[in-house]
Scaffold this motif. Structure first.
Motif, short mmCIF file in Angstrom:
data_model
loop_
_atom_site.label_atom_id
_atom_site.label_comp_id
_atom_site.label_asym_id
_atom_site.label_seq_id
_atom_site.Cartn_x
_atom_site.Cartn_y
_atom_site.Cartn_z
N TYR A 228 0.35 -3.69 3.78
CA TYR A 228 0.05 -2.46 4.51
C TYR A 228 -0.27 -1.37 3.49
CZ TYR A 228 2.35 -4.81 8.40
OH TYR A 228 2.69 -5.72 9.36
N ASN A 229 -0.89 -0.29 3.97
CA ASN A 229 -1.07 0.86 3.10
C ASN A 229 -0.60 2.13 3.80
OD1 ASN A 229 -3.31 1.78 4.73
ND2 ASN A 229 -4.61 0.36 3.63
N VAL A 230 -0.25 3.09 2.98
CA VAL A 230 0.13 4.42 3.43
C VAL A 230 -0.71 5.39 2.62
CG1 VAL A 230 1.98 6.14 3.47
CG2 VAL A 230 2.48 3.79 4.07
N LEU A 231 -1.29 6.39 3.30
CA LEU A 231 -2.22 7.30 2.67
C LEU A 231 -1.68 8.72 2.70
CD1 LEU A 231 -5.33 5.83 4.47
CD2 LEU A 231 -4.37 5.14 2.28
N LEU B 106 2.84 9.32 7.87
CA LEU B 106 1.57 9.35 7.17
C LEU B 106 0.63 8.36 7.84
CD1 LEU B 106 3.12 9.30 3.61
CD2 LEU B 106 2.03 11.27 4.72
N VAL B 107 -0.65 8.48 7.59
CA VAL B 107 -1.61 7.53 8.15
C VAL B 107 -1.68 6.29 7.26
CG1 VAL B 107 -2.94 9.30 9.35
CG2 VAL B 107 -3.58 8.64 7.02
N GLY B 108 -2.18 5.21 7.81
CA GLY B 108 -2.31 3.97 7.07
C GLY B 108 -2.42 2.80 8.02
N LEU C 212 -0.60 5.13 -6.05
CA LEU C 212 0.59 5.84 -6.53
C LEU C 212 1.76 4.91 -6.79
CD1 LEU C 212 1.86 8.68 -7.05
CD2 LEU C 212 2.56 8.64 -4.64
N MET C 213 2.06 4.02 -5.85
CA MET C 213 3.23 3.14 -5.97
C MET C 213 3.15 2.07 -4.90
SD MET C 213 6.29 5.35 -4.16
CE MET C 213 6.08 6.79 -5.14
N ASP C 214 4.05 1.10 -5.00
CA ASP C 214 4.18 0.05 -3.99
C ASP C 214 5.64 -0.10 -3.60
OD1 ASP C 214 1.47 -0.60 -4.28
OD2 ASP C 214 1.88 -2.16 -5.75
N CYS D 146 6.89 -8.24 3.71
CA CYS D 146 5.72 -7.37 3.65
C CYS D 146 5.81 -6.45 2.43
CB CYS D 146 5.57 -6.55 4.93
SG CYS D 146 6.82 -5.27 5.15
N TYR D 147 4.69 -5.87 2.12
CA TYR D 147 4.65 -4.87 1.06
C TYR D 147 3.78 -3.71 1.53
CZ TYR D 147 0.07 -6.84 -0.12
OH TYR D 147 -1.22 -7.28 -0.06
N VAL D 148 4.00 -2.55 0.92
CA VAL D 148 3.25 -1.34 1.26
C VAL D 148 2.69 -0.74 -0.02
CG1 VAL D 148 3.37 0.96 2.29
CG2 VAL D 148 4.80 -0.89 3.22
N GLU D 149 1.39 -0.54 -0.04
CA GLU D 149 0.73 0.15 -1.14
C GLU D 149 0.56 1.61 -0.75
OE1 GLU D 149 -2.93 -1.83 -2.11
OE2 GLU D 149 -1.91 -3.69 -2.65
N VAL D 150 0.95 2.52 -1.63
CA VAL D 150 0.89 3.95 -1.35
C VAL D 150 -0.25 4.57 -2.16
CG1 VAL D 150 2.15 6.13 -1.40
CG2 VAL D 150 3.38 3.98 -0.95
N TYR D 151 -1.14 5.27 -1.46
CA TYR D 151 -2.28 5.94 -2.09
C TYR D 151 -2.18 7.44 -1.87
CZ TYR D 151 -4.27 1.33 -2.64
OH TYR D 151 -4.46 0.02 -3.01
#
Length: 139
Positions: free
Chosen positions: A4-7, A33-35, A68-70, A78-83
């Motif tokens: 997943y991602n978070v923006l 946040l959106v993502g 920025l981070m994960d 699951c994992y989340v990538e943060v932008y």
């Protein structure tokens, strides 16, 4: 393991953060946040720009995203990538998945009765604050 991602999208003056009010579970009624999901065959950054356009109408040309981070959640598989990104100018935001709004930054983003993510939003904002000098340098 699902990605997943978070923006974290800041306005051009870095004094507001784009957020949404969740219209469905999980976290219905809370600010977030959106993502979204990283699809099979997509890189994280491709998914981030796709989700940004789908959920907000913001174009790739309007913002440069920085990874920025994960977060990796082994028990949830699951994992989340943060932008993070700062808009280059004013944009119109639109989306129908959640209610979008610009939040001031003087909020308690660690308040889990108001914000999704078990305090992660507050943590991510603090990481941006600690790293602004690095993050805001144009390549």
């Amino acid at each position: 393991m699902q990605g997943y991602n978070v923006l974290m999208i800041y306005n051009k003056d870095m004094d507001r953060l784009l957020m949404c009010t969740r219209l469905k579970n999980p976290y219905i009624g809370l600010s977030n946040l959106v993502g979204g999901k990283i699809e099979v065959g997509e890189t994280g950054i491709e998914a981030a720009y796709r989700e940004l356009l789908e959920e907000t109408g913001i174009l790739k040309e309007d913002v440069r995203l920085n990874h920025l981070m994960d977060f990796k959640y082994y028990l949830q598989h699951c994992y989340v990538e943060v932008y993070f990104g700062k808009l280059k100018g004013d944009v119109m935001i639109s989306g129908d998945e959640n209610e979008l709004y610009w939040s001031e930054l003087n909020k308690d983003f660690f308040d889990m009765s108001l914000y999704a993510g078990e305090g992660n939003i507050g943590h991510m904002i603090e990481q941006v604050n600690m790293s602004k000098d690095i993050l805001l340098v144009d390549p």
